[in-house]
Design a protein around this motif. Structure first.
Motif, PDB file in Angstrom:
ATOM      1  N   ASP A   1      21.441 -15.573 -18.250  1.00  0.00           N
ATOM      2  CA  ASP A   1      22.697 -15.806 -18.967  1.00  0.00           C
ATOM      3  C   ASP A   1      22.899 -17.315 -19.213  1.00  0.00           C
ATOM      4  O   ASP A   1      23.351 -17.721 -20.282  1.00  0.00           O
ATOM      5  CB  ASP A   1      23.880 -15.232 -18.176  1.00  0.00           C
ATOM      6  N   LEU A   2      22.506 -18.116 -18.233  1.00  0.00           N
ATOM      7  CA  LEU A   2      22.620 -19.572 -18.390  1.00  0.00           C
ATOM      8  C   LEU A   2      21.695 -20.055 -19.502  1.00  0.00           C
ATOM      9  O   LEU A   2      22.101 -20.848 -20.364  1.00  0.00           O
ATOM     10  CB  LEU A   2      22.271 -20.254 -17.067  1.00  0.00           C
ATOM     11  N   LYS A   3      20.476 -19.571 -19.500  1.00  0.00           N
ATOM     12  CA  LYS A   3      19.525 -19.998 -20.542  1.00  0.00           C
ATOM     13  C   LYS A   3      20.050 -19.592 -21.932  1.00  0.00           C
ATOM     14  O   LYS A   3      19.949 -20.369 -22.884  1.00  0.00           O
ATOM     15  CB  LYS A   3      18.138 -19.412 -20.284  1.00  0.00           C
ATOM     16  N   HIS A   4      20.601 -18.382 -22.023  1.00  0.00           N
ATOM     17  CA  HIS A   4      21.132 -17.947 -23.322  1.00  0.00           C
ATOM     18  C   HIS A   4      22.232 -18.887 -23.817  1.00  0.00           C
ATOM     19  O   HIS A   4      22.259 -19.266 -24.992  1.00  0.00           O
ATOM     20  CB  HIS A   4      21.693 -16.520 -23.228  1.00  0.00           C
ATOM     21  N   ARG A   5      23.111 -19.300 -22.890  1.00  0.00           N
ATOM     22  CA  ARG A   5      24.192 -20.212 -23.272  1.00  0.00           C
ATOM     23  C   ARG A   5      23.607 -21.552 -23.732  1.00  0.00           C
ATOM     24  O   ARG A   5      24.073 -22.144 -24.711  1.00  0.00           O
ATOM     25  CB  ARG A   5      25.145 -20.440 -22.105  1.00  0.00           C
ATOM     26  N   VAL A   6      22.588 -22.010 -23.003  1.00  0.00           N
ATOM     27  CA  VAL A   6      21.966 -23.290 -23.363  1.00  0.00           C
ATOM     28  C   VAL A   6      21.318 -23.213 -24.743  1.00  0.00           C
ATOM     29  O   VAL A   6      21.502 -24.097 -25.573  1.00  0.00           O
ATOM     30  CB  VAL A   6      20.918 -23.689 -22.289  1.00  0.00           C
ATOM     31  N   PHE A   7      20.614 -22.117 -25.011  1.00  0.00           N
ATOM     32  CA  PHE A   7      19.978 -21.993 -26.331  1.00  0.00           C
ATOM     33  C   PHE A   7      21.026 -21.951 -27.436  1.00  0.00           C
ATOM     34  O   PHE A   7      20.852 -22.525 -28.517  1.00  0.00           O
ATOM     35  CB  PHE A   7      19.100 -20.734 -26.412  1.00  0.00           C
TER      36      PHE A   7
END
Lengths: 486, 486
Positions: free
Chosen positions: B91-97
């Motif tokens: 979920d964190l990576k998705h937000r970063v992307f």
């Protein structure tokens, strides 16, 4: 008198053992009923002679004698150590041990087995207490690891003696305290092998892609630090527990297919063999062996320079062997002093096939170090706070030293005073001077970092030598500057 | 104008990427909300500066500029490449992307994830086609491997561009053709990890014994050849199929405990942490990092000498950079050329605690060898039958290099003609010259053993450098003979 090793069973592994013993000065007796045994072992021996000495910075001992015996009895008679490397069949190994133990008593019998536990090997043996696992890694003449696995029935003294013998031939005996199938290392290889087979079978990666994934990444790490030490570092300041806390949960993720064993059928075999041919087929097996060995020498010498891991094993082996040499005493005669003897080793050779430049200065250092020991200015003197430093050096590179050349280092004193030694060193192959080095040494008080007179007892040894040399012809090269007309 | 890399997420991995880009001449913009990010990345950078240049035989480019940005947007604006290394939470990576893709379009976004597949990373992304896995190995500034994993939604041109960028910063991009959990290498590590945990838990081996079983044996092999190539050799003359026929059946033996996952409880954690402390606790983590890096440099340089594996990657990287070094006319500047970088290793230290004499000449050889490669007179030229030999050397031993000192070797051309190079080499620790070496090189036809003019293409590279250096002050020590008054 040289000790004797009996090698029962040849091939790559038995041949590797034979080579390691032989090149470390043991006599070797081989028994293998295979008519091709002598040829196959000869090939391993050729590889070993091209490789093992390159790990050493001490001249190798004289090779032992190798005999191919007609009977097993002849091979093991009088042996100080016996290594069994026959096929991985328990019944065959049992028969071999029975035969050995008719002719040999009390001598350690190591088995190269990767698959059997020592208690299995010991079944029905006349004397189980001397039978144990000594599992090596290919190439046996280079890789230091030997997994030594005793069982409850082993004689602890025999095990300790076996480990000491393995150290004496430059190995790192890893005492495996609890017997288990495949011992330790092969269990990891088996785990990786299964995973790799799945990746090939499922078309995720070819043999080449798998190999690059290993040797371009973690494979490099594992030559110098294992799994746990690597992860300890990765845990960083927070420590190993932090790393484990992060990593532990991953175990339950469906990452591996390790629950199943892939079906090993002709289709899979053909797939692997074909990919392997595409990946590595441009080299013959012999070429690959030589490439592998040179790479391993590079790695192990790199670790030796750093006193780490397998390199530390090499340094200890050199040290043990150096202690058996005695330095020649030198008297103050009217000739340059012969102070060092060395052999140009495989590891000293550059891509020109000649001794690398810096080795000439190394040879000179061996010579001047011996001179300083001679006049009482060696390690103990240095430990007390004074030392002769090299202030200036002039090298004439006159000839080429080649692999195997035996060189001597001689020293002629050109002049001395209470603070300085002006010396002329010749590195010779027989009468041919391959390099000369004119050097000025300065005596220094190490605590204050200033030049000062040497101790009276040192000067008392130095001055007579200088006087004895005063009548020697001054070398033509003395006093040269670079580029001076000859 | 320097290109820009955006590093989103710091720590050991993000910091390693930042270091590799920076030292290869890219500007780097970092975003990480952790207030400790700059300090942590600074520590990785210090390690990298002490290590990465030691792999190179071409002068390093000027470092890029590194900026720690207040916002992610600022970091990615104008970036030519973006690498994400935040925590392993999808979920964190998705937000970063999502944030990245508000400020950046069409630029490759690599993720350092070890656990997620690219298709998982791409879920709900504004532009999934530029998001892929670029999974590195610690230390990122040294180990070449980057597993590049696209998905079916990836833009093939973006993937090719990303791979080219990775090559340009000295990496070996391994294109993983089918996405899979943990990609390739970590699947092997996971398999070994599970097996190792069982061995520790069952008291068969300690962390130290496991690590020795790796680094004294197959670990050394895997730095230069992977699983399949190693086994191909083991199959010998009979070939891979023979090896597989022998080895395949072993799969059904109950060798591994891989069917089960050991329970990862406090007891096991404490056991491992305690054994790890006993094994490695005498070194701090920082010390272990430095030791590891120096070992890896040793391995990779050994492979470089042999044009193999990771060493081949280094040679290709040097070659690519050498071309731009020439184009930029960097060789024809009016300053001595910085040609070698090295660190004084434990194996270089004598009983005085200082670098042994011969190592100064070794350092000079590294410097002159790099010079000869620069002018096109390296290994390939020598293989064709001509070589520059050292005829004469004059060494001034000016200072002491100690363990750990980082040294550079610089070369100033004093004079040239068609057969000779008269050079002045300085071995420096920072600005302090610890030794200078005046050398005369003679160009020789190796077949006839006589001096002869160098090839026109070599002279064409040599002469401009000589001209550029003609204006440099002549060193005081040039032309000295031993014992000359200062």
């Amino acid at each position: 008198m040289a000790r004797k090793a009996a090698i029962i069973g040849g091939g790559v592994i038995g041949g590797g053992w034979a080579a390691r013993f032989l090149l470390n000065g043991w006599d070797v007796a081989v028994f293998d009923p295979d008519p091709q045994a002598e040829r196959k072992i000869g090939e391993v021996m050729a590889n070993a002679r091209a490789a093992l000495p390159a790990l050493s910075d001490v001249p190798m001992p004289a090779e032992g004698r190798i005999t191919f015996c007609g009977t097993l009895t002849e091979a093991v008679e009088g042996a100080d150590y016996i290594q069994e490397s026959v096929s991985e069949r328990l019944d065959l190994k049992h028969r071999v041990f029975a035969q050995i133990q008719q002719a040999s008593h009390g001598v350690p019998i190591g088995s190269s087995t990767s698959g059997f536990k020592p208690s299995e090997l010991q079944e029905n043996a006349a004397d189980p207490s001397v039978i144990f696992v000594a599992h090596p890694f290919n190439p046996v003449y280079l890789l230091p690891l030997a997994e030594v696995v005793p069982s409850a029935r082993s004689d602890a003294k025999v095990i300790e003696k076996a480990k000491e013998i393995l150290r004496e031939i430059g190995m790192f005996p890893l005492h495996v305290r609890k017997e288990i199938d495949a011992h330790i290392a092969d269990r990891f290889l088996e785990a990786v092998w299964r995973e790799a087979l799945w990746l090939v079978k499922d078309g995720v990666a070819t043999t080449e892609e798998i190999d690059e994934a290993i040797r371009m990444g973690f494979g490099l790490r594992w030559g110098q630090m294992g799994l746990f030490e690597t992860y300890r570092i990765a845990g960083g300041e927070a420590g190993m527990k932090h790393f484990l806390a992060q990593f532990g949960p991953c175990l339950t993720w469906p990452w591996t297919k390790l629950m199943d064993v892939p079906e090993f059928n002709d289709e899979l075999v053909d797939l692997i063999a074909g990919q392997s041919d595409a990946q590595s087929g441009k080299y013959s097996i012999r070429e690959l062996e030589r490439i592998r060995d040179q790479n391993l020498i590079g790695f192990m010498r790199a670790l030796k320079d750093r006193n780490w891991g397998a390199g530390k094993v090499l340094l200890e082996h050199d040290e043990r062997r150096r202690a058996t040499f005695h330095d020649a005493g030198a008297a103050a005669t009217g000739a340059p002093l012969v102070l060092a003897n060395m052999q140009v080793l495989p590891g000293w050779i550059d891509y020109n096939g000649h001794m690398t430049e810096s080795r000439y200065l190394f040879a000179a250092s061996e010579t001047s170090d011996a001179f300083l020991r001679l006049i009482g200015a060696g390690m103990d003197y240095v430990a007390a706070g004074h030392s002769y430093y090299t202030a200036e050096t002039h090298i004439m590179h006159l000839g080429e030293a080649k692999l195997g050349d035996r060189l001597t280092g001689t020293l002629q004193v050109l002049g001395v005073d209470e603070k300085r030694i002006h010396a002329f060193i010749r590195i010779q192959r027989g009468d041919t001077v391959v390099a000369s080095l004119e050097q000025m040494f300065l005596h220094v008080d190490m605590k204050v970092g200033k030049a000062c007179p040497a101790a009276p007892e040192v000067l008392a040894r130095l001055n007579p030598i200088a006087q004895a040399h005063a009548g020697l012809p001054r070398p033509d090269a003395a006093g040269r500057h670079v580029g001076q007309r000859k």
